[in-house]
Design an enzyme around this catalytic site. Structure first.
Site, mmCIF file in Angstrom:
data_model
loop_
_atom_site.group_PDB
_atom_site.id
_atom_site.type_symbol
_atom_site.label_atom_id
_atom_site.label_comp_id
_atom_site.label_asym_id
_atom_site.label_seq_id
_atom_site.Cartn_x
_atom_site.Cartn_y
_atom_site.Cartn_z
ATOM 1 N N ASP A 113 0.784 -1.241 0.000
ATOM 2 C CA ASP A 113 0.000 0.000 0.000
ATOM 3 C C ASP A 113 0.813 1.287 0.000
ATOM 4 O O ASP A 113 0.249 2.384 0.093
ATOM 5 C CB ASP A 113 -0.956 0.012 1.207
ATOM 6 C CG ASP A 113 -2.083 -0.976 1.028
ATOM 7 O OD1 ASP A 113 -2.629 -1.036 -0.086
ATOM 8 O OD2 ASP A 113 -2.417 -1.681 1.985
ATOM 9 N N ASP A 178 -6.814 -4.021 -5.867
ATOM 10 C CA ASP A 178 -6.452 -2.698 -5.326
ATOM 11 C C ASP A 178 -5.020 -2.290 -5.685
ATOM 12 O O ASP A 178 -4.681 -1.108 -5.745
ATOM 13 C CB ASP A 178 -6.564 -2.679 -3.789
ATOM 14 C CG ASP A 178 -7.679 -3.535 -3.226
ATOM 15 O OD1 ASP A 178 -8.118 -4.471 -3.919
ATOM 16 O OD2 ASP A 178 -8.102 -3.281 -2.094
HETATM 17 N N1 GLY Z 1 -7.314 -1.421 -0.317
HETATM 18 C C1 GLY Z 1 -8.181 -1.803 0.699
HETATM 19 C C2 GLY Z 1 -9.605 -1.501 0.445
HETATM 20 O O1 GLY Z 1 -9.997 -1.039 -0.608
HETATM 21 O O2 GLY Z 1 -10.381 -1.732 1.334
#
Ligand code: GLY
Length: 412
Positions: A113, A178
């Site tokens: 992330d 994601d």
């Molecule tokens: N990247 C984590 C979410 O979208 O919850």
């Protein structure tokens, strides 16, 4: 130009700018609504650069995440957008302080992330402040992200090894949709360093995602788990969606936005096609509500979709929405609309504008200050884990503000 023509030109200019001002009332309304809420949030967190505003607990208390968790970049990012719109330096000062608080994250290799954390904060800071440290911090962040890339798998590992939902199997090398959002950082790193390896990783990752996460109808799997030794796909499942074969609304939105970015950076038509088809799936889905703010998953409770967790259909009278998915999708769709010929682009532009109008209506916008801090209501973070259901989420606010600014820029 005759005098009369000049007068006509001035008249047309005034008329079109006043029409634009009327059309954009919802932008002004939203930023005006945001200001006192974010004043409260700044006051609440004054001097505290450790706890990053994330959401609200069911009892109304603020939920924070820590520096190493995925949402730290959105609060400084939202402050940068406040500054961009208002030009009020109070937002800039706050954005700077919160951005700088994330500096040590450039060495974070514990998950994928870092793109969210560093590009939404430092990536925005770059647009307003010339500081030679910023590109170096972002380059180191890209180096940290690239450490999670395996050439055998051709993807960046999203999470470390963990169990799947319901403990059904182990994910040794999970990659989630994601992750497409972290690639922008890699493209930036290649541009400033001249080292193409970051860009190559981003392209390979996007190709693998296109191949392994997308179904033939361009809906998406949330999680693909690979064998790290061979690169073979072992499982296609979900963590935050309804069921393995369902389409989690925010995952689909990440894909629309992410493939649009990869097309912007590569001009490779395969990525444009992926973005368009994922957008079409989202927008043409029979379960997309009229206001275009999706339910948290497109297939909640439908026949043929079996969750790996206990689902009680009676718990919520209506399936909760995910305003964050609409905010992310609208921002992505606006950029997508600029990459297409007028007629085709208009379709995505119009869809994005309807989403923004819905989000800025009193149904979603926190005009009545039901909570003191956040702009958007009605997002869903993680339904299967019974967490963050029908709540504000900082990333919903962030992408909403971004989308409104994009709308303003491309509509003039
Ligand atoms: N990247 C984590 C979410 O979208 O919850």
């Amino acid at each position: 130009m005759t005098k009369i023509n000049k007068l006509m030109a001035v008249f047309i200019l005034l008329l079109s700018s006043s029409l634009f001002a009327q059309k954009s009332d919802f932008v002004a309304k939203t930023f005006k609504t945001a200001a006192p809420l974010y004043d409260n949030l700044l006051a609440k967190t004054k001097g505290n650069f450790i706890d990053y505003p994330h959401s609200l607990y069911p009892d109304g208390n603020l939920k924070y995440l820590q520096i190493d968790e995925w949402t730290g970049g959105f609060w400084p990012g939202a402050l940068w957008y406040m500054y961009e719109y208002t030009k009020d330096t109070k937002w800039k000062d706050a954005a700077l302080a919160w951005t700088h608080s994330l500096e040590s994250n450039q060495f974070n290799t514990s998950h994928h992330d870092i793109g969210f954390m560093m590009y939404c904060s430092y990536g925005n800071a770059l647009r307003f402040v010339k500081d030679e440290k910023y590109p170096q911090i972002l380059l180191q962040s890209a180096k940290s992200l690239a450490k999670r890339y395996s050439p055998v798998v051709g993807s960046i590992q999203s999470w470390n090894e963990r169990k799947s939902k319901g403990d059904i199997n182990t994910w040794e090398y999970p990659v989630i949709m994601d992750n497409m959002m972290n690639l922008e950082l890699l493209f930036y790193a290649s541009k400033i360093s001249g080292d193409t390896s970051y860009r190559n990783i981003a392209i390979k990752h996007a190709e693998q995602t296109m191949k392994n996460h997308l179904r033939t109808d361009h809906s998406s799997y949330h999680v693909v788990n690979y064998d790290p030794k061979t690169g073979k796909v072992l499982h296609r499942q979900t963590l935050q969606g309804f069921s393995d074969n369902s389409t989690w609304a925010r995952g689909q939105a990440w894909g629309i936005y992410g493939f649009t970015v990869v097309y912007r950076e590569t001009k490779d038509p395969r990525f444009l096609e992926a973005a368009i088809k994922m957008a079409d799936f989202f927008l043409q889905h029979p379960n997309l509500p009229k206001d275009k703010v999706p339910y948290w998953d497109f297939n909640v409770g439908q026949q043929g979709y079996k969750p790996d967790w206990h689902f009680d259909p009676k718990k919520y009278a209506e399936v909760p929405r995910d305003a964050s998915a609409a905010a992310i999708a609208s921002s992505g769709l606006l950029e997508l609309s600029t990459m297409l010929k007028a007629e085709q682009g208009k379709k995505y532009y119009n869809a994005a504008v309807s989403m923004l109008k819905s989000l800025s209506s009193d149904k979603y916008l926190n005009v009545e200050r039901q909570n003191p801090y956040f702009l958007l209501k009605h997002s869903t973070g993680n339904f299967p884990s019974d967490r963050e259901i029908d709540v504000p989420l900082i990333y919903a606010d962030y992408y909403f503000l971004e989308a409104l600014l994009r709308y303003q820029k491309i509509s003039k």
